[in-house]
Scaffold this active site. Structure first.
Site, PDB file in Angstrom:
ATOM      1  CG  LEU A   1      42.250  43.871  56.815  1.00  0.00           C
ATOM      2  CD1 LEU A   1      42.493  43.211  55.467  1.00  0.00           C
ATOM      3  CD2 LEU A   1      41.067  43.235  57.524  1.00  0.00           C
ATOM      4  CG  ASP A   2      44.734  41.599  63.166  1.00  0.00           C
ATOM      5  OD1 ASP A   2      44.543  42.760  63.568  1.00  0.00           O
ATOM      6  OD2 ASP A   2      44.166  40.592  63.635  1.00  0.00           O
ATOM      7  CG  PHE A   3      52.018  41.770  60.088  1.00  0.00           C
ATOM      8  CD1 PHE A   3      52.718  42.794  59.470  1.00  0.00           C
ATOM      9  CD2 PHE A   3      52.567  40.495  60.078  1.00  0.00           C
ATOM     10  CE1 PHE A   3      53.933  42.557  58.836  1.00  0.00           C
ATOM     11  CE2 PHE A   3      53.772  40.239  59.446  1.00  0.00           C
ATOM     12  CZ  PHE A   3      54.458  41.279  58.826  1.00  0.00           C
TER      13      PHE A   3
ATOM     14  CB  THR B   1      44.120  39.594  58.570  1.00  0.00           C
ATOM     15  OG1 THR B   1      44.085  38.930  59.837  1.00  0.00           O
ATOM     16  CG2 THR B   1      42.765  39.457  57.899  1.00  0.00           C
TER      17      THR B   1
ATOM     18  NE  ARG C   1      44.726  36.534  65.063  1.00  0.00           N
ATOM     19  CZ  ARG C   1      45.871  37.193  65.217  1.00  0.00           C
ATOM     20  NH1 ARG C   1      45.933  38.488  64.917  1.00  0.00           N
ATOM     21  NH2 ARG C   1      46.931  36.571  65.683  1.00  0.00           N
TER      22      ARG C   1
END
Length: 297
Positions: free
Chosen positions: A131-133, A135, A230
Site C-alpha cells: 500500500l502507498d505510504f 493509504t 488515485r
C-alpha cells in the site's frame, strides 16, 4: 517448514510440484539446496511417478533474518494470522517497505521485530500486497517463500480480490462502473498518468453514497499498478479527498488521501479454503463519509 499435498492425478514429481504452484525458480533452489522431496514418506527423484492418493512432502529450511534489514519493535495491528500468512492493518503514514528516506521503521521492519519477539525461525517477510505510504488497510505477508510462490498464480490471474473504501470529490458518478485506462509514468516523476502506451489497468467501483461535494465508493482493483485508484479517479475528474499529488481537495478534514484497503479475499493454496480478511474503517475516513450508515459488504 513442511508442506504436504495429496496427489489427484498421475504425473512426475517435478510436474506435480510445478502444477501445485511451486515456481521454477523455487524448484531450482530446492534442488540446489539438496532438500528432500518425499513421496509417502520416502525420498524421491524428480522423474519418479506419483499416483492418485500419494502424499508429497516438501521440507524447506528456515529463512534466517537478513541482517541488513533493521528491526523495529513498534506495534502492528494483526487482522489475520496462521502458520502461512500474516495480514496487518497498516496505518496511514507508514511505508510498507524500506526506502531511501526510511530504512528503520516501516511495516516490514515492524513485522521482523514481531516475528523475532515470537521466537519464529522464518524471519523474512514476503510482502504479497503493498500500500502507498498514506493509504491504510490490509497488507498480506507470506511467512515463507513457498507461501508467496503458491499464491503467485492467483495474483497473475487476478483472483486475489482486493477491495477499498474511498471518498472522492464531486458527485454525479454512475451507480457503478469499470475504468480500464492504461497507466504510465513520465520522466520518472512520482505522479502517474493515464497514457495510451501505459500498462493496462482495471478498476471497478460501486457508488455507496453522496452528499454535498463528496462521494463514497467501494473499489476493487483487478490489476496492481502504482497509484492505480488515485490515477483512475483523478482521470474521471473525481480525485480522492486529501490527495495532494492528484489535486484532490485538501480542506475537508483529512490530511491524507481518503483510501483504505478494507477487505482481501483469496483461496488458501494450503487448505484449499477461501480466506476473507477485513480491516475496520479508520476514524479519519469515517469522519468525512457523506452518509452515516454506510454498508460496504
Amino acid at each position: 517448514m513442511e508442506i504436504k499435498w495429496h496427489v489427484n492425478q498421475p504425473q512426475s514429481v517435478k510436474q506435480f510440484l510445478l502444477a501445485s504452484g511451486v515456481s521454477q525458480r523455487l524448484y531450482a533452489k530446492i534442488k540446489a539446496l539438496g532438500q528432500p522431496i518425499l513421496v509417502n514418506g520416502k525420498k524421491s527423484a524428480p522423474s519418479d511417478q506419483v499416483q492418485c492418493g500419494d502424499v508429497v512432502t516438501l521440507q524447506l529450511p528456515a529463512e534466517p533474518a537478513d541482517e541488513s534489514v533493521a528491526v523495529s519493535h513498534e506495534p502492528i495491528t494483526i487482522c489475520y494470522e496462521n502458520e502461512y500468512w500474516l495480514a496487518v492493518n497498516k496505518p496511514a503514514g507508514l511505508a510498507t517497505i524500506p526506502g531511501p528516506t526510511n530504512q528503520t521503521d516501516t511495516l516490514l521492519n515492524r513485522i521482523k521485530g514481531y516475528w523475532q519477539a515470537q521466537g519464529a525461525t522464518d524471519l523474512v517477510p514476503h510482502i504479497i500486497t503493498r500500500l502507498d505510504f498514506d493509504t491504510s488497510g490490509i497488507v498480506l505477508v507470506g511467512k515463507h517463500q513457498i507461501a508467496q510462490s503458491l499464491l503467485q498464480p492467483q495474483i497473475e490471474q487476478h483472483q486475489l480480490q482486493k477491495f477499498y473504501l474511498s471518498v472522492v470529490s464531486g458527485t454525479g458518478l454512475p451507480a457503478s462502473g469499470d475504468i480500464r485506462e492504461p497507466i504510465g509514468q513520465i520522466d520518472h516523476q512520482p505522479r502517474r498518468e493515464v497514457l495510451a502506451d501505459g500498462q493496462s489497468a482495471w478498476t471497478s467501483y460501486w457508488r455507496l453514497g453522496a452528499s454535498g461535494q463528496l462521494t463514497a465508493v467501494k473499489v476493487q482493483i483487478h490489476t496492481g499498478r502504482t497509484h492505480q485508484i488515485r490515477v483512475h479517479f483523478s482521470a474521471l475528474g473525481h480525485p480522492l479527498v486529501g490527495d495532494q499529488l492528484y489535486d484532490g481537495p485538501l480542506d475537508l478534514g483529512i490530511t491524507r488521501q481518503a483510501l483504505h484497503a478494507y477487505r482481501l479475499q483469496f483461496q488458501d493454496p494450503f487448505s484449499q479454503q477461501s480466506i476473507s480478511i477485513t480491516a475496520p474503517i479508520p476514524a479519519d475516513i469515517q469522519a468525512i463519509l457523506p452518509t452515516e450508515r454506510l454498508s460496504i459488504d
